[in-house]
Design an enzyme around this catalytic site. Structure first.
Site, short mmCIF file in Angstrom:
data_model
loop_
_atom_site.label_atom_id
_atom_site.label_comp_id
_atom_site.label_asym_id
_atom_site.label_seq_id
_atom_site.Cartn_x
_atom_site.Cartn_y
_atom_site.Cartn_z
N LYS A 172 0.84 -1.21 0.00
CA LYS A 172 0.00 0.00 0.00
C LYS A 172 0.87 1.25 0.00
CE LYS A 172 -3.83 -2.35 2.25
NZ LYS A 172 -4.72 -2.53 3.40
N GLN B 43 -4.40 -1.34 9.44
CA GLN B 43 -4.39 -2.69 8.88
C GLN B 43 -5.03 -3.68 9.84
OE1 GLN B 43 -3.50 -3.30 5.78
NE2 GLN B 43 -3.91 -5.50 5.93
N ASP C 259 -10.70 3.16 4.18
CA ASP C 259 -11.14 1.76 4.16
C ASP C 259 -12.66 1.66 4.07
OD1 ASP C 259 -9.37 -0.38 4.11
OD2 ASP C 259 -8.77 -0.10 6.21
N1 LIG Z 1 -7.51 -2.26 6.89
C1 LIG Z 1 -7.67 -3.31 6.07
N2 LIG Z 1 -7.25 -4.52 6.45
C2 LIG Z 1 -7.42 -5.57 5.62
C3 LIG Z 1 -8.01 -5.40 4.34
C4 LIG Z 1 -8.45 -4.12 3.98
O1 LIG Z 1 -9.03 -3.89 2.87
N3 LIG Z 1 -8.26 -3.09 4.86
N4 LIG Z 1 -8.09 -6.47 3.45
C5 LIG Z 1 -7.32 -7.68 3.72
C6 LIG Z 1 -5.91 -7.68 3.25
N5 LIG Z 1 -5.58 -6.81 2.10
C7 LIG Z 1 -5.47 -5.51 2.30
O2 LIG Z 1 -5.25 -5.02 3.35
C8 LIG Z 1 -5.19 -7.36 0.85
C9 LIG Z 1 -5.24 -8.71 0.62
C10 LIG Z 1 -4.77 -9.23 -0.60
C11 LIG Z 1 -4.26 -8.42 -1.58
C12 LIG Z 1 -3.69 -8.95 -2.83
O3 LIG Z 1 -3.31 -8.21 -3.71
N6 LIG Z 1 -3.55 -10.27 -2.95
C13 LIG Z 1 -2.87 -10.89 -4.05
C14 LIG Z 1 -2.13 -12.11 -3.55
C15 LIG Z 1 -1.12 -11.72 -2.52
C16 LIG Z 1 -0.23 -12.84 -2.08
O4 LIG Z 1 0.34 -13.51 -2.94
O5 LIG Z 1 -0.08 -12.99 -0.85
C17 LIG Z 1 -3.86 -11.32 -5.11
O6 LIG Z 1 -5.00 -11.68 -4.74
O7 LIG Z 1 -3.48 -11.30 -6.27
C18 LIG Z 1 -4.23 -7.06 -1.35
C19 LIG Z 1 -4.68 -6.55 -0.15
C20 LIG Z 1 -7.29 -7.95 5.22
N7 LIG Z 1 -6.97 -6.80 5.99
#
Ligand SMILES: Nc1nc2c(c(=O)[nH]1)N[C@@H](CN(C=O)c1ccc(C(=O)N[C@@H](CCC(=O)O)C(=O)O)cc1)CN2
Length: 309
Positions: free
Chosen positions: A60, A104, A127
């Site tokens: 991020k 987060q 968020d």
């Molecule tokens: N405050 C927040 N916490 C969390 C959120 C959120 O939106 N706000 N969401 C999730 C985690 N998350 C962002 O924080 C998030 C999860 C996954 C991805 C992502 O790009 N995933 C990739 C794979 C990543 C990997 O290989 O590990 C994909 O799907 O291609 C981005 C953001 C929980 N917490």
């Protein structure tokens, strides 16, 4: 739904769609800076050492820098008290260089998540988790709400696959979390879909899923949705991120899968998001979009804020 199943679904490329969102964010950021002299600012707060959270937070912050934002990362020890975390958020709420604040999740157990989310200024809540933004979304007050990133990104991917008009389509959302399931339901209702919410008590889930023109899986169970649950030609949005053992990659190795059995569903659906590379990249792109939107509103120039959903 006019699409027919032809044996292999279109794979919705979340990375490419997210890149398009980021280009729009950069354009808005340039215009905002040209007209106000202010750069959007994003503060990301991490408490503890959870490895996945560390990666997300770093991504991020890097994306915020790529977008030309003022970017702050506050990494706090796992022992940080709730009082100290709330004090940091109050400082960020009052800081004119910060237009977006993100804490987060998950937080360590000794910290009350609800209290923390409530302490973020609703105007800086990029968020979209603050109850005021939840209420604005439910009331359809899109011009005032900041929308949660994963749900908003999911709707963009659906429109990418199905076109801009989702009116009248049958949507089934599996999962009723505050972060994904419930806001996706609100957004689908605003798109004039007929929405069914399924959860752990739902009876005959496969039959309900088979009715769906749009099937959203946000349940947190690896590969739970099987190919024969999917309506032929439908659009499947997989929000799950589950790490499973991958012995084929070597002993002790793991890989990420969604809530949908991709290999089964891809043969039946008309379009499907992969995991990784589907909804995940949209989450971070929509966070950047929310940050520029929050900045434009706080600077009294909401017309410069792209509402892109
Ligand atoms: N405050 C927040 N916490 C969390 C959120 C959120 O939106 N706000 N969401 C999730 C985690 N998350 C962002 O924080 C998030 C999860 C996954 C991805 C992502 O790009 N995933 C990739 C794979 C990543 C990997 O290989 O590990 C994909 O799907 O291609 C981005 C953001 C929980 N917490």
């Amino acid at each position: 739904m006019e699409r027919e199943a032809n044996g292999t679904a279109d794979i919705i490329d979340g990375k490419a769609v997210a890149a398009g969102v980021i280009e729009r964010v950069k354009g808005a950021r340039n215009q905002l800076e040209a007209e106000t002299g202010v750069r959007p600012g994003l503060a990301v707060v991490l408490v503890g050492e959870d490895p996945a959270s560390r990666v997300y937070v770093r991504n991020k912050s890097l994306k915020a820098e790529e977008c030309g934002f003022h970017s702050e990362q506050h990494s706090l020890s796992v022992e940080t008290s709730e009082t100290d975390l709330l004090a940091l958020i109050q400082r960020l709420n009052a800081d004119p260089a910060v237009h977006g604040i993100l804490v987060q999740l998950p937080l360590p157990k000794h910290i009350d998540e609800k209290k923390v989310l409530l302490s973020v200024s609703p105007e800086k809540d990029v968020d979209g988790f603050h109850p005021i933004n939840v209420g604005r979304l439910s009331a359809g007050a899109r011009d005032e709400a900041l929308m949660p990133c994963t749900p908003a990104g999911s709707i963009i991917l659906m429109k990418h696959a199905l076109g801009p008009n989702l009116s009248g389509l049958d949507a089934v959302v599996i999962g009723r979390s505050n972060i994904v399931g419930k806001p996706v339901v609100q957004l689908l209702l605003q798109e004039n879909c007929t929405v069914t919410v399924a959860h752990r008590w739902t009876r005959d889930l496969p039959a309900i899923c088979r009715r769906a023109d749009i099937l959203v899986a946000a349940v947190g169970q690896a590969q739970m949705v099987k190919g024969d649950w999917v309506k032929p030609g439908s659009c499947v949005i997989d929000v799950g991120i589950n790490r499973i053992a991958a012995p084929e990659k070597g002993e002790g190795k793991t890989r990420i899968v969604g809530d949908v059995d991709f290999d089964g569903a891809v043969k039946v659906a008309g379009a499907i998001t992969p995991v990784p590379g589907g909804v995940g990249p949209m989450t971070i792109a929509l966070l950047m979009a929310n940050t520029v939107t929050a900045a434009a509103r706080l600077l009294g120039r909401p017309e410069l804020a792209p509402i892109i959903v």
